[in-house]
Design an enzyme around this catalytic site. Structure first.
Site, PDB file in Angstrom:
ATOM      1  N   TYR A 142      12.680  -2.378  80.166  1.00  0.00           N
ATOM      2  CA  TYR A 142      11.409  -2.693  79.035  1.00  0.00           C
ATOM      3  C   TYR A 142      11.315  -1.409  78.979  1.00  0.00           C
ATOM      4  O   TYR A 142      10.744  -0.952  77.940  1.00  0.00           O
ATOM      5  CB  TYR A 142      10.642  -2.568  80.497  1.00  0.00           C
ATOM      6  CG  TYR A 142       8.717  -2.632  79.497  1.00  0.00           C
ATOM      7  CD1 TYR A 142       8.618  -3.802  79.214  1.00  0.00           C
ATOM      8  CD2 TYR A 142       8.244  -1.695  80.254  1.00  0.00           C
ATOM      9  CE1 TYR A 142       7.408  -4.183  78.846  1.00  0.00           C
ATOM     10  CE2 TYR A 142       6.517  -2.104  80.048  1.00  0.00           C
ATOM     11  CZ  TYR A 142       5.943  -3.269  79.170  1.00  0.00           C
ATOM     12  OH  TYR A 142       5.152  -3.385  78.567  1.00  0.00           O
TER      13      TYR A 142
ATOM     14  N   ASN B  79      12.266  -8.880  63.350  1.00  0.00           N
ATOM     15  CA  ASN B  79      11.770  -9.807  62.831  1.00  0.00           C
ATOM     16  C   ASN B  79      10.417  -9.721  61.912  1.00  0.00           C
ATOM     17  O   ASN B  79       9.800 -10.120  61.390  1.00  0.00           O
ATOM     18  CB  ASN B  79      12.310 -11.317  63.792  1.00  0.00           C
ATOM     19  CG  ASN B  79      13.627 -11.355  63.851  1.00  0.00           C
ATOM     20  OD1 ASN B  79      14.659 -10.672  63.150  1.00  0.00           O
ATOM     21  ND2 ASN B  79      13.600 -12.123  64.520  1.00  0.00           N
TER      22      ASN B  79
END
Ligand code: UDP
Length: 322
Positions: free
Chosen positions: A153, A107
């Protein structure tokens, strides 16, 4: 200092209410930028940025960057620092950790392309996994367990580097990648399970100091002001490939616990508890690149940095207790 409103640079910092995001916000405001801070407060805290609210150079958007991101007006720079960043967070919120590094980055890259903004991502020494090369230089590809507890992660951050580089090569977007090694300083979260806040709070509250494993694993701790300086220089440089920023001063976790015991004057003892899965055995940045390209190296010694951080934790714990 950029004071004229028409020329004032505008920077979006995601994760602005977090440890690093809040220090970066401070720095960019000090340099005369207009800072738009964004955070969904999953791991960040408004306390870290409340001092910025009276400033006209700062605005805050409460938003989750894994959803479409809209920011009105021009943007010159985007710094993507939103992410959980502690091993206990990866266990508690694994899906959010994956999403913010992947969907969130996508995004924000879209936003950067739309605004023609320069894009910097917070990558990490975790992309090296449990390294088999020492110290770690940027050419090392890493040794990562994709399905272990840290995988959410590590792999999100590896994907983040890949998609950022793809936007650079395919769309010609201006991008920067900083690989951040262990960093400490005021505003670290008290109960995030990391070694430094754990040791300080245990020492101050009179509890045993919990060293995981036999404490022979190493880390290299960088004071936050040094890190921010490195990131600032990298952003303004023209270097596209990843750059390690960290302090090469390596120490075992046992010695680190002993330093904190000495500094705090606590009479608590170290207790040894099991080492978490995939806990890296050795970590030390090779910072040759940062030295050569950015003329950067850390300036704050662990002794000085720990003193400042100790004062911070004393204050915070006094508030919690009082
Ligand atoms: N660690 C420890 N006691 C604690 C918390 C962490 O011994 O209460 C160890 C941990 O296993 C790791 C090192 O300290 O080897 C640094 O941990 P941290 O979570 O701060 O950073 P990371 O492992 O992500 O580098």
């Amino acid at each position: 200092m950029q004071t004229n409103n028409t020329t004032q640079k505008r920077v979006l910092i995601t994760g602005a209410a977090g440890f690093l995001g809040s220090h970066l916000s401070d720095r960019f405001i000090k340099e005369g930028y207009h800072v738009i801070g964004m955070d969904n407060l999953v791991t960040g805290s408004m306390k870290n940025i409340e001092h910025l609210f009276p400033k006209k150079e700062f605005e805050f958007y409460f938003h989750d960057v894994t959803k479409f991101v809209h920011v009105p007006g021009k943007l010159d720079y985007i710094l993507h620092f939103a992410s959980p960043a502690s091993p206990i967070d990866y266990l508690k919120i694994p899906i959010q950790t994956l999403k913010v590094g992947s969907l969130g980055t996508h995004n924000l890259l879209g936003l950067a392309k739309e605004k023609k903004a320069r894009f910097l991502i917070a990558s990490t020494s975790e992309i090296y996994g449990d390294p088999t090369v020492h110290p770690q230089n940027e050419e090392y590809w890493g040794n990562v367990n994709p399905i272990g507890p840290r995988g959410v992660y590590d792999e999100a951050k590896r994907f983040q580097e890949a998609i950022t580089m793809a936007y650079h090569t395919y769309h010609g977007l201006e991008t920067r990648i900083v690989r951040i090694f262990n960093t400490y300083g005021p505003r670290m979260r008290l109960n995030d399970g990391r070694a430094l806040p754990a040791f300080f709070s245990q020492a101050i509250e009179g509890k045993d100091i919990t060293v995981f494993g036999d404490g022979s694993q190493t880390r290299s701790f960088c004071y936050v002001d040094d890190l921010v300086e490195g990131i600032y220089r990298l952003l303004l440089s023209d270097y596209v490939n990843p750059v390690n920023i960290g302090n090469p001063d390596e120490i075992t976790i046992k010695e680190f616990a002993e330093e904190i015991i000495k500094l705090t004057g606590t009479d608590q003892k170290i207790i040894y508890t099991p080492l978490p899965t995939d806990d890296p055995k050795q970590r030390q940045p090779d910072i040759t690149k940062a030295k050569e390209l950015l003329d950067w190296e850390p300036r704050v010694s662990r002794k000085d940095g720990l003193k400042i951080t100790y004062d911070y934790f004393k204050q915070i714990l006094a508030k919690v207790a009082g």
